[in-house]
Design a protein around this motif. Structure first.
Motif, mmCIF file in Angstrom:
data_model
loop_
_atom_site.group_PDB
_atom_site.id
_atom_site.type_symbol
_atom_site.label_atom_id
_atom_site.label_comp_id
_atom_site.label_asym_id
_atom_site.label_seq_id
_atom_site.Cartn_x
_atom_site.Cartn_y
_atom_site.Cartn_z
ATOM 1 N N ALA A 11 0.836 -1.203 0.000
ATOM 2 C CA ALA A 11 0.000 0.000 0.000
ATOM 3 C C ALA A 11 0.868 1.249 0.000
ATOM 4 C CB ALA A 11 -0.921 -0.001 1.210
ATOM 5 N N THR A 12 0.303 2.320 -0.565
ATOM 6 C CA THR A 12 0.958 3.625 -0.559
ATOM 7 C C THR A 12 0.078 4.605 0.214
ATOM 8 O OG1 THR A 12 -0.135 4.433 -2.547
ATOM 9 C CG2 THR A 12 1.908 3.156 -2.859
ATOM 10 N N ALA A 13 0.613 5.779 0.478
ATOM 11 C CA ALA A 13 -0.148 6.800 1.199
ATOM 12 C C ALA A 13 -1.452 7.132 0.484
ATOM 13 C CB ALA A 13 0.698 8.056 1.386
ATOM 14 N N ALA A 14 -1.447 7.052 -0.834
ATOM 15 C CA ALA A 14 -2.666 7.352 -1.602
ATOM 16 C C ALA A 14 -3.775 6.335 -1.336
ATOM 17 C CB ALA A 14 -2.346 7.398 -3.093
ATOM 18 N N ASP A 15 -3.410 5.158 -0.832
ATOM 19 C CA ASP A 15 -4.396 4.104 -0.546
ATOM 20 C C ASP A 15 -5.072 4.254 0.815
ATOM 21 O OD1 ASP A 15 -3.944 2.531 -2.940
ATOM 22 O OD2 ASP A 15 -2.052 1.842 -2.015
ATOM 23 N N VAL A 16 -4.562 5.117 1.672
ATOM 24 C CA VAL A 16 -5.060 5.194 3.047
ATOM 25 C C VAL A 16 -6.578 5.396 3.124
ATOM 26 C CG1 VAL A 16 -4.954 6.487 5.231
ATOM 27 C CG2 VAL A 16 -2.847 5.765 4.076
ATOM 28 N N PRO A 17 -7.183 6.328 2.361
ATOM 29 C CA PRO A 17 -8.641 6.461 2.450
ATOM 30 C C PRO A 17 -9.383 5.168 2.066
ATOM 31 C CG PRO A 17 -7.698 8.407 1.407
ATOM 32 C CD PRO A 17 -6.591 7.382 1.505
ATOM 33 N N ALA A 18 -8.895 4.468 1.043
ATOM 34 C CA ALA A 18 -9.528 3.210 0.639
ATOM 35 C C ALA A 18 -9.332 2.128 1.695
ATOM 36 C CB ALA A 18 -8.975 2.750 -0.708
ATOM 37 N N ILE A 19 -8.161 2.103 2.306
ATOM 38 C CA ILE A 19 -7.892 1.132 3.374
ATOM 39 C C ILE A 19 -8.858 1.359 4.531
ATOM 40 C CG2 ILE A 19 -6.199 0.499 5.149
ATOM 41 C CD1 ILE A 19 -4.046 1.121 2.907
ATOM 42 N N ALA A 20 -9.041 2.615 4.904
ATOM 43 C CA ALA A 20 -9.982 2.932 5.984
ATOM 44 C C ALA A 20 -11.404 2.532 5.591
ATOM 45 C CB ALA A 20 -9.918 4.424 6.312
ATOM 46 N N ALA A 21 -11.789 2.788 4.359
ATOM 47 C CA ALA A 21 -13.148 2.477 3.911
ATOM 48 C C ALA A 21 -13.397 0.972 3.877
ATOM 49 C CB ALA A 21 -13.407 3.092 2.538
ATOM 50 N N VAL A 22 -12.448 0.207 3.351
ATOM 51 C CA VAL A 22 -12.616 -1.245 3.286
ATOM 52 C C VAL A 22 -12.621 -1.844 4.692
ATOM 53 C CG1 VAL A 22 -11.537 -3.413 2.535
ATOM 54 C CG2 VAL A 22 -11.697 -1.475 0.947
ATOM 55 N N THR A 23 -11.714 -1.382 5.542
ATOM 56 C CA THR A 23 -11.670 -1.875 6.924
ATOM 57 C C THR A 23 -12.986 -1.584 7.630
ATOM 58 O OG1 THR A 23 -9.266 -1.598 7.003
ATOM 59 C CG2 THR A 23 -10.425 -1.716 9.119
ATOM 60 N N ASP A 24 -13.481 -0.364 7.477
ATOM 61 C CA ASP A 24 -14.752 0.015 8.102
ATOM 62 C C ASP A 24 -15.892 -0.867 7.593
ATOM 63 O OD1 ASP A 24 -16.262 2.085 9.779
ATOM 64 O OD2 ASP A 24 -17.324 2.157 7.856
ATOM 65 N N ALA A 25 -15.979 -1.052 6.288
ATOM 66 C CA ALA A 25 -17.068 -1.853 5.709
ATOM 67 C C ALA A 25 -16.987 -3.307 6.167
ATOM 68 C CB ALA A 25 -17.028 -1.770 4.187
ATOM 69 N N ALA A 26 -15.769 -3.833 6.282
ATOM 70 C CA ALA A 26 -15.595 -5.228 6.670
ATOM 71 C C ALA A 26 -15.890 -5.477 8.145
ATOM 72 C CB ALA A 26 -14.173 -5.680 6.334
ATOM 73 N N TYR A 27 -15.515 -4.544 9.004
ATOM 74 C CA TYR A 27 -15.621 -4.768 10.446
ATOM 75 C C TYR A 27 -16.854 -4.147 11.097
ATOM 76 C CZ TYR A 27 -10.969 -6.853 10.655
ATOM 77 O OH TYR A 27 -9.885 -7.688 10.498
ATOM 78 N N ARG A 28 -17.465 -3.152 10.470
ATOM 79 C CA ARG A 28 -18.602 -2.467 11.077
ATOM 80 C C ARG A 28 -19.724 -3.423 11.500
ATOM 81 N NH1 ARG A 28 -19.830 2.195 12.350
ATOM 82 N NH2 ARG A 28 -18.131 3.182 11.225
ATOM 83 N N PRO A 29 -20.056 -4.446 10.714
ATOM 84 C CA PRO A 29 -21.144 -5.343 11.134
ATOM 85 C C PRO A 29 -20.904 -6.049 12.469
ATOM 86 C CG PRO A 29 -20.654 -5.648 8.803
ATOM 87 C CD PRO A 29 -19.576 -4.762 9.359
ATOM 88 N N TYR A 30 -19.652 -6.113 12.909
ATOM 89 C CA TYR A 30 -19.344 -6.809 14.160
ATOM 90 C C TYR A 30 -19.544 -5.953 15.404
ATOM 91 C CZ TYR A 30 -17.257 -10.434 11.252
ATOM 92 O OH TYR A 30 -17.052 -11.428 10.332
ATOM 93 N N ILE A 31 -19.688 -4.648 15.240
ATOM 94 C CA ILE A 31 -19.800 -3.769 16.408
ATOM 95 C C ILE A 31 -20.946 -4.203 17.316
ATOM 96 C CG2 ILE A 31 -20.274 -1.419 17.215
ATOM 97 C CD1 ILE A 31 -18.809 -0.399 14.705
ATOM 98 N N ALA A 32 -22.133 -4.390 16.760
ATOM 99 C CA ALA A 32 -23.289 -4.762 17.582
ATOM 100 C C ALA A 32 -23.078 -6.124 18.233
ATOM 101 C CB ALA A 32 -24.559 -4.767 16.733
ATOM 102 N N ARG A 33 -22.458 -7.049 17.502
ATOM 103 C CA ARG A 33 -22.279 -8.403 18.017
ATOM 104 C C ARG A 33 -21.293 -8.457 19.176
ATOM 105 N NH1 ARG A 33 -20.385 -13.026 14.037
ATOM 106 N NH2 ARG A 33 -22.028 -12.087 12.788
ATOM 107 N N ILE A 34 -20.164 -7.745 19.061
ATOM 108 C CA ILE A 34 -19.154 -7.846 20.119
ATOM 109 C C ILE A 34 -19.278 -6.735 21.153
ATOM 110 C CG2 ILE A 34 -17.590 -9.107 18.618
ATOM 111 C CD1 ILE A 34 -15.858 -6.648 18.378
ATOM 112 N N GLY A 35 -20.088 -5.723 20.857
ATOM 113 C CA GLY A 35 -20.348 -4.691 21.845
ATOM 114 C C GLY A 35 -19.290 -3.606 21.931
#
Length: 154
Positions: A11-35
């Motif tokens: 990854a390069t610095a230019a990828d940081v916004p996409a990295i944040a977006a993909v990470t958020d999309a992948a992990y957000r569904p777990y927030i309610a489950r794990i609290g």
């Protein structure tokens, strides 16, 4: 993409916004489950990229990533994230294969990772790719299952 090899690049610095977006999309569904917010969502993505720890796949848009760290005796897989829109296309499988090859390239004999005990999907996936449970341990607010995969010297 399911039958095509997964092309992974550092990854390069230019990828940081996409990295944040993909990470958020992948992990957000777990927030309610794990609290609570999964740790990868709170990571300093720019610092991880600057340290050379992040690898991405997908052109022109990032659809998956891994965050890894070489440690004594193993490669630690800190995070793997695939955008939900890309599920079922072999992206995760390709990224896990990349992690194995990266560890071998560094001369490391195993890969280690952990997942939250409530992320039951991961507990079905990792054993299919050669990971074995090492222990279950509570680390702060996180109840985690720790895995390792011993690599053959191919």
């Amino acid at each position: 993409m399911s039958n095509a090899p997964c092309t992974v690049r550092r990854a390069t610095a230019a990828d940081v916004p996409a990295i944040a977006a993909v990470t958020d999309a992948a992990y957000r569904p777990y927030i309610a489950r794990i609290g609570l917010v999964p740790q990868p969502m709170e990571a300093d993505h720019a610092a991880d990229v600057a340290a050379g720890r992040v690898y991405v796949t997908g052109e022109p848009d990032v659809i998956g990533l891994v965050v890894v760290e070489a440690r004594p005796g193993h490669l630690f897989l800190d995070s793997i994230a695939v955008h939900p829109a890309a599920h079922g296309q072999g992206v995760g499988r390709g990224l896990l294969g990349f992690v194995d090859e990266h560890a071998r390239g560094l001369g490391l004999p195993e890969v280690r990772l952990y997942t939250h005990v409530s992320m039951v999907e991961n507990q079905r996936i990792y054993p299919r790719y050669g990971y074995e449970i090492v222990e279950r341990r509570v680390d702060g607010p996180y109840d985690r299952i720790h895995y390792r995969k011993r690599l053959s010297a191919v």
